[in-house]
Design an enzyme around this catalytic site. Structure first.
Site, PDB file in Angstrom:
ATOM      1  N   SER A 195       0.820  -1.214   0.000  1.00 24.95           N
ATOM      2  CA  SER A 195       0.000   0.000   0.000  1.00 24.95           C
ATOM      3  C   SER A 195       0.852   1.263   0.000  1.00 24.95           C
ATOM      4  CB  SER A 195      -0.909   0.021   1.228  1.00 24.95           C
ATOM      5  OG  SER A 195      -1.636  -1.175   1.325  1.00 24.95           O
ATOM      6  N   GLN A 196       0.236   2.342  -0.458  1.00 27.10           N
ATOM      7  CA  GLN A 196       0.836   3.683  -0.429  1.00 27.10           C
ATOM      8  C   GLN A 196       1.210   4.031   1.023  1.00 27.10           C
ATOM      9  OE1 GLN A 196      -2.334   6.339  -1.218  1.00 27.10           O
ATOM     10  NE2 GLN A 196      -1.052   8.131  -1.572  1.00 27.10           N
TER      11      GLN A 196
END
Ligand code: SAH
Length: 219
Positions: free
Chosen positions: A66-67
């Protein structure tokens, strides 16, 4: 020439300031963990230089890490501290689990793809995360033997909130889960107290599918 450790430390500091603090994440334990965990070790060598960018990255098996901002935001919303036991569903690269392991007493993490499970396990051991317990199975049924948990974080998108996960939450506990269709989801936060559950929304997000008995069917 700047060595790699220094270069990555500088990129990490910039990531925390520009992507995370600037967007309002302020919990000191979360910021310290984001500054400490070497995100570049959780991606393949070819992607290391991009690993502190403001986006998710592929980790193989059509899955993603994920970011950074999403990891920080979800971790802050879990509201966890040093005495807590946390369940994560969707180990992936292991990065979110490592961030949590810097903050809490113990992290239990489940992954349904064997190669991702075993890569992450090897990395946890190499980095001496002795407080991460991991297993290879369908996380949509939770981890009944180790429940109840002070917090549960689901890092894949689900069509609904599985009731079994609410059942495995301690009274006073928090569950964060992306809920929606396969393209866009709402980041749902559920808090459980003596009276029942309280549901709120943290906004839109996009995760890979949660596949399993109480998630999406495998196609
Ligand atoms: N937290 C991860 C993000 C991983 S992406 C990180 O920090 O890198 C989501 C992961 O959830 C994928 O690895 C996917 O295989 C896994 N997943 C999907 N459905 C699952 C299930 N039912 N049980 C366990 N893991 C699941």
């Amino acid at each position: 020439m700047e060595n790699d450790a220094l270069k990555y430390r500088r990129l990490r500091e910039e990531m925390v300031r520009k992507q995370i603090e600037a967007r309002g994440v302020s919990a000191p334990l979360v910021l310290a963990a984001m500054r400490k965990v070497k995100r570049h070790l959780f991606v393949s060598e070819a992607l290391m230089d991009q690993s502190y960018g403001d986006f998710p990255l592929p980790i193989g098996e059509q899955q993603t890490i994920s970011q950074p901002y999403i990891v920080a935001e979800m971790t802050q919303s879990l509201g966890v501290g040093p005495d807590d036991r946390v369940l994560e569903i969707g180990t992936g690269s292991g990065y979110q689990a490592a961030v949590l392991a810097e903050i809490v007493f113990r992290v239990y993490t489940i992954e349904r793809i064997h190669s991702l499970y075993s890569n992450a396990r090897r990395l946890f051991d190499r980095l001496r995360y002795h407080n991460i317990v991991s297993k290879y199975s369908d996380g949509t049924v939770g981890w009944p033997d180790e429940s109840p948990f002070d917090a549960i974080i689901v890092t894949a998108g689900s069509p609904r909130v599985p009731q079994v996960l609410i059942d495995q939450l301690a009274v006073g506990g928090r569950l964060i889960i992306p809920v929606g269709d396969q393209y866009t989801q709402d980041l749902v936060r559920i808090e459980k107290d003596e009276e029942g559950i309280h549901r709120s929304s943290l906004g839109g997000c996009r995760f890979v599918k949660l596949v399993g008995e109480h998630g999406w069917e495998k196609i």
